[in-house]
Design a protein around this motif. Structure first.
Motif, mmCIF file in Angstrom:
data_model
loop_
_atom_site.group_PDB
_atom_site.id
_atom_site.type_symbol
_atom_site.label_atom_id
_atom_site.label_comp_id
_atom_site.label_asym_id
_atom_site.label_seq_id
_atom_site.Cartn_x
_atom_site.Cartn_y
_atom_site.Cartn_z
ATOM 1 N N MET A 1 0.850 -1.249 -0.072
ATOM 2 C CA MET A 1 0.074 0.162 0.085
ATOM 3 C C MET A 1 0.807 1.373 0.114
ATOM 4 O O MET A 1 0.480 2.268 -0.573
ATOM 5 N N PHE A 2 1.969 1.069 0.904
ATOM 6 C CA PHE A 2 2.981 2.207 0.840
ATOM 7 C C PHE A 2 3.347 2.644 -0.769
ATOM 8 O O PHE A 2 3.621 3.881 -1.143
ATOM 9 N N ILE A 3 3.771 1.410 -1.455
ATOM 10 C CA ILE A 3 4.388 1.785 -2.753
ATOM 11 C C ILE A 3 3.411 2.191 -3.583
ATOM 12 O O ILE A 3 3.542 3.157 -4.544
ATOM 13 N N LEU A 4 2.004 1.839 -3.532
ATOM 14 C CA LEU A 4 0.991 2.206 -4.272
ATOM 15 C C LEU A 4 0.836 3.600 -4.021
ATOM 16 O O LEU A 4 0.501 4.587 -5.142
ATOM 17 N N ASN A 5 0.707 4.207 -2.722
ATOM 18 C CA ASN A 5 0.534 5.480 -2.430
ATOM 19 C C ASN A 5 1.548 6.529 -3.116
ATOM 20 O O ASN A 5 1.276 7.648 -3.586
ATOM 21 N N CYS A 6 3.035 5.908 -3.043
ATOM 22 C CA CYS A 6 4.123 6.746 -3.542
ATOM 23 C C CYS A 6 3.926 6.856 -5.272
ATOM 24 O O CYS A 6 4.128 7.998 -5.508
ATOM 25 N N LEU A 7 3.416 5.694 -5.904
ATOM 26 C CA LEU A 7 3.301 5.984 -7.097
ATOM 27 C C LEU A 7 1.915 7.076 -7.502
ATOM 28 O O LEU A 7 2.253 7.708 -8.689
ATOM 29 N N LEU A 8 0.993 7.038 -6.570
ATOM 30 C CA LEU A 8 0.021 7.798 -6.848
ATOM 31 C C LEU A 8 0.628 9.391 -6.739
ATOM 32 O O LEU A 8 -0.084 10.338 -7.091
ATOM 33 N N LEU A 9 1.579 9.531 -6.044
ATOM 34 C CA LEU A 9 2.343 10.758 -5.982
ATOM 35 C C LEU A 9 3.187 11.437 -7.304
ATOM 36 O O LEU A 9 3.320 12.396 -7.168
ATOM 37 N N LEU A 10 3.026 10.516 -8.023
ATOM 38 C CA LEU A 10 4.196 10.871 -9.244
ATOM 39 C C LEU A 10 3.546 11.950 -9.968
ATOM 40 O O LEU A 10 4.619 12.945 -10.366
ATOM 41 N N PRO A 11 2.396 12.320 -10.234
ATOM 42 C CA PRO A 11 2.097 13.632 -11.124
ATOM 43 C C PRO A 11 2.238 14.628 -10.111
ATOM 44 O O PRO A 11 2.832 15.800 -10.718
ATOM 45 N N PHE A 12 2.237 14.704 -8.863
ATOM 46 C CA PHE A 12 2.709 15.805 -7.970
ATOM 47 C C PHE A 12 4.342 15.899 -7.919
ATOM 48 O O PHE A 12 4.648 17.201 -7.920
ATOM 49 N N LEU A 13 4.856 14.912 -8.154
ATOM 50 C CA LEU A 13 6.431 14.944 -8.280
ATOM 51 C C LEU A 13 6.845 15.695 -9.505
ATOM 52 O O LEU A 13 7.692 16.424 -9.440
ATOM 53 N N ILE A 14 5.935 15.538 -10.435
ATOM 54 C CA ILE A 14 6.400 16.202 -11.927
ATOM 55 C C ILE A 14 6.127 17.565 -11.697
ATOM 56 O O ILE A 14 6.971 18.143 -12.180
ATOM 57 N N PHE A 15 4.715 17.953 -11.052
ATOM 58 C CA PHE A 15 4.354 19.183 -10.863
ATOM 59 C C PHE A 15 5.448 19.884 -10.217
ATOM 60 O O PHE A 15 5.836 21.104 -10.400
ATOM 61 N N CYS A 16 5.942 19.297 -9.243
ATOM 62 C CA CYS A 16 7.162 20.042 -8.165
ATOM 63 C C CYS A 16 8.413 20.305 -8.875
ATOM 64 O O CYS A 16 8.986 21.141 -8.734
ATOM 65 N N PHE A 17 8.699 19.374 -9.909
ATOM 66 C CA PHE A 17 9.890 19.704 -10.675
ATOM 67 C C PHE A 17 9.707 20.967 -11.480
ATOM 68 O O PHE A 17 10.534 21.776 -11.651
ATOM 69 N N LEU A 18 8.623 20.700 -12.102
ATOM 70 C CA LEU A 18 8.267 21.894 -13.073
ATOM 71 C C LEU A 18 8.062 23.558 -12.254
ATOM 72 O O LEU A 18 8.636 24.260 -12.717
#
Length: 301
Positions: free
Chosen positions: A3-20
């Motif tokens: 579940m922790f790994i799945l929750n991390c994967l769900l954060l990927l769009p937010f990670l891309i936003f933070c990089f931009l």
């Protein structure tokens, strides 16, 4: 764990936003905040980085509270701050002594007011290996470079939290992120100082204190005379004026971590992801050198 790994994967769009967002900030400089009229306390203000930082705050019309163990040095700094048009109050304080810090802080609050910007700058360094560094020197390194940050922050943070306004600056070092032989006590204390800054930042966030900001300065070798004949492949020894300019920019734009030069930040990332053998060779290429006392051979005799 799944579940922790799945929750991390769900954060990927937010990670891309933070990089931009971070990329945009490179091209759109953050607006500087005004500190006019703020009460600024700087430890170790009798010389070097502390003194020059005091001058910069004086130019911005702040009220200066200057601490140092050297009476002559702190009075010289205060006199120059007054010449620059600021009110300045000099205190002789031994930052290796908790009770001296607490008693001086009590005087500051009673006679001057609530400190709103605290610059924990006082520091000591002994360029020697473990065996040549005397026990009292190790103790003093931690008392000044780390423990003093706790005592000053405990003294002045409550008023900042009450007003939801303030800034705490931790002067650490690149040696708080990567180790250097023959600076064992210093590196250990600066790792602790970086940890202090990060933990304080997270604790303020957990308490929802949004108006108290934190910054941590992590420079390479500075030409202040504390380390003799320093050199590194990362570039020339930094001049104090350059470091203070970057520090002030970091404070006024509320940067969390201020690396000087910025390449230091890449080294901290590399140490976490590259193999140990590779990093050992890379550190040889960085080629850090300075005069140090090595007592190991004498210890073995």
């Amino acid at each position: 764990m799944v579940m922790f790994i799945l929750n991390c994967l769900l954060l990927l769009p937010f990670l891309i936003f933070c990089f931009l967002e971070s990329l945009l900030k490179i091209f759109i400089p953050k607006k500087r905040k005004s500190v006019t009229g703020e009460i600024v306390l700087i430890t170790g203000a009798g010389h070097g980085i502390g003194r020059l930082t005091a001058y910069e705050f004086a130019k911005l019309k702040c009220k200066l509270v200057l601490w140092d163990i050297n009476k002559h040095g702190i009075e010289e700094t205060a006199d120059e701050c007054r010449r620059l048009g600021a009110k300045a109050h000099a205190f002789v304080v031994d930052c290796s002594k908790r009770e001296d810090i607490y008693s001086s802080a009590k005087k500051v609050k009673a006679e001057i007011g609530d400190v709103s910007i605290l610059v924990n700058n006082a520091g000591v360094v002994y360029a020697s290996d473990l065996f040549a560094t005397q026990d009292p020197q190790i103790e003093k390194t931690f008392e000044v470079n780390v423990l003093a940050h706790f005592w000053t922050t405990k003294a002045f943070l409550p008023a900042m939290m009450k007003n939801n306004h303030g800034h705490i600056v931790t002067v650490a070092s690149a040696a708080g992120h990567t180790t250097v032989p023959f600076l064992m006590a210093y590196c250990s204390s600066k790792f602790a100082a970086v940890g202090f800054h990060r933990a304080l930042t997270d604790e303020l966030a957990a308490l929802k204190i949004t108006g108290v900001k934190t910054s941590c300065l992590c420079p390479n070798f500075i030409n202040t005379g504390f380390i003799k004949n320093p050199s590194t492949a990362l570039g020339p020894t930094l001049e104090p004026e350059e470091v203070v300019n970057k520090l002030m920019e970091g404070i006024l734009t509320e940067q969390k971590m201020i690396f000087i030069p910025f390449s230091i930040s890449f080294l901290t990332v590399l140490e976490r992801i590259f193999p140990e053998h590779f990093m050992a060779v890379l550190k040889q290429k960085v080629n850090v050198k300075f005069d140090a006392v090595v007592g190991y051979k004498n210890k073995g005799q």
